[in-house]
Design an enzyme around this catalytic site. Sequence first.
Site, PDB file in Angstrom:
ATOM      1  N   CYS A  66       6.844  -6.640   7.209  1.00 42.38           N
ATOM      2  CA  CYS A  66       7.943  -6.062   7.987  1.00 42.38           C
ATOM      3  C   CYS A  66       8.421  -7.065   9.028  1.00 42.38           C
ATOM      4  CB  CYS A  66       7.468  -4.780   8.683  1.00 42.38           C
ATOM      5  SG  CYS A  66       8.807  -3.978   9.610  1.00 42.38           S
ATOM      6  N   GLU A  77       0.835  -1.196   0.000  1.00 36.94           N
ATOM      7  CA  GLU A  77       0.000   0.000   0.000  1.00 36.94           C
ATOM      8  C   GLU A  77       0.872   1.250   0.000  1.00 36.94           C
ATOM      9  OE1 GLU A  77      -4.039  -1.498   2.103  1.00 36.94           O
ATOM     10  OE2 GLU A  77      -2.494  -0.889   3.509  1.00 36.94           O
ATOM     11  N   CYS A  85      -0.998   6.162   9.866  1.00 34.31           N
ATOM     12  CA  CYS A  85       0.278   5.544  10.272  1.00 34.31           C
ATOM     13  C   CYS A  85       0.018   4.218  10.965  1.00 34.31           C
ATOM     14  CB  CYS A  85       0.999   6.404  11.299  1.00 34.31           C
ATOM     15  SG  CYS A  85       1.370   8.025  10.731  1.00 34.31           S
ATOM     16  N   CYS A 118       3.401   8.610   1.093  1.00 30.01           N
ATOM     17  CA  CYS A 118       4.014   7.710   2.073  1.00 30.01           C
ATOM     18  C   CYS A 118       4.238   6.368   1.388  1.00 30.01           C
ATOM     19  CB  CYS A 118       3.069   7.581   3.275  1.00 30.01           C
ATOM     20  SG  CYS A 118       3.622   6.395   4.504  1.00 30.01           S
ATOM     21  N   CYS A 133       6.773  -4.545  15.536  1.00 30.83           N
ATOM     22  CA  CYS A 133       6.346  -3.638  16.611  1.00 30.83           C
ATOM     23  C   CYS A 133       4.930  -4.029  17.045  1.00 30.83           C
ATOM     24  CB  CYS A 133       6.365  -2.191  16.136  1.00 30.83           C
ATOM     25  SG  CYS A 133       8.013  -1.684  15.620  1.00 30.83           S
ATOM     26  N   CYS A 139       1.688  -2.277  15.436  1.00 31.57           N
ATOM     27  CA  CYS A 139       1.644  -1.923  14.007  1.00 31.57           C
ATOM     28  C   CYS A 139       1.080  -3.046  13.140  1.00 31.57           C
ATOM     29  CB  CYS A 139       3.064  -1.583  13.555  1.00 31.57           C
ATOM     30  SG  CYS A 139       3.218  -1.276  11.784  1.00 31.57           S
TER      31      CYS A 139
END
Length: 343
Positions: free
Chosen positions: A113, A93, A334, A106, A117, A120
């Site tokens: 990933c 995305e 975010c 962005c 975290c 997230c």
Amino acid sequence: MSRKDALVGLTDEDLTSTVAAAGGKPFQARQLAHWIYKHGAAEFDDCRNLPNRLLAALGERHTVRSSHVTHVDASDDGTRKLLIELADGETIETVIIPDGTRTTLCVSTQVGCPVGCVFCASGLLGVRRNLTAGEIIEQVLHARDRLDEPLTNLVVMGIGEPLLNLASLVPALARIHDRDGVDMGARRITVSTSGYPERMRELAKTEHAYNLAVSLHAADDDLRAQLVPNAKALVADIVAAAREYFEQKGREVTFEVVLLDGVNDRERDADVLARSIQGFPSTVNLIPWNPVDEIEGCERPLPESVDRFAEELRRRGANVTVRRQRGADRSAACGQLRILAER
Ligand code: SAH
Ligand code: SF4
């Protein structure tokens, strides 16, 4: 049938030899690059002053781009999230964020990933692979196709940890920055990292002075290790590398803190954080946590808690900004970006 290779992302040298192999001259490689990066040509037919014979020869083995946009989610606040399908069927995305005279993109750097975290969405399925330089650049080209206004800023804050993919990130940013590429000033480009000191030093060695954002979240090592499980560096080392970046590049560093209610927004958290960056000309950007369906145990703090935390930091000498939430009604804020689970 074997897949054709895309031209976006090739170095000038490789583009020149690709054009030569198709019977073209070096100046035609430059013309081609102009069509692709300046005019946003997505197909060979769009490159109008090049001979058809050359375009046909290139088209036998190559495509211009490798990815395409399969879906656009438009938020009420003007934010648009593009779902992009890559040549191997993976998805990422990218988010367009208009804000007055500024329009920011962005971009993602990995499929998933590996850092994981706890707050997230991007790391929920781990990492599947790094993006190529071309796939990073194409996010900019796809966004520009859809904009009437100029794209003014780029933040590398989408899916993935950019510094774990320096091999693609560095050439991609160079092409985006290049006058003959997308022509975006280095001061308008920000790279965000969850904190890899050695790789921050490597980024400092690259030619251009991009802005650096460091996702710190907590200045206490034990708390940070809980929030950012796979980034193993100590806070002191991360802050030291950020300071070196500032000294070498002359670019002020931003420390990002995703605020989780009752977890890292207590007075003592402000105290440890302010002390760890004392005397370092930098800015702390507070990001109240954006909800993610699957994630339990995280709460978005109330606005008054965010203000209180910001004040506690300011009283201790820190520069503080609070990030406004954008695109949350389309899961484009975010930390809400993700890859698709099913393929
Ligand atoms: N991997 C890099 C860049 C992508 S994340 C990094 O971590 O810096 C970009 C920013 O979004 C980071 O500061 C990250 O901590 C923040 N973020 C992640 N999940 C979030 C969430 N659910 N709510 C608000 N911000 C989040
Ligand atoms: Fe990865 Fe950044 Fe999300 Fe952490 S916050 S999981 S490093 S994308």
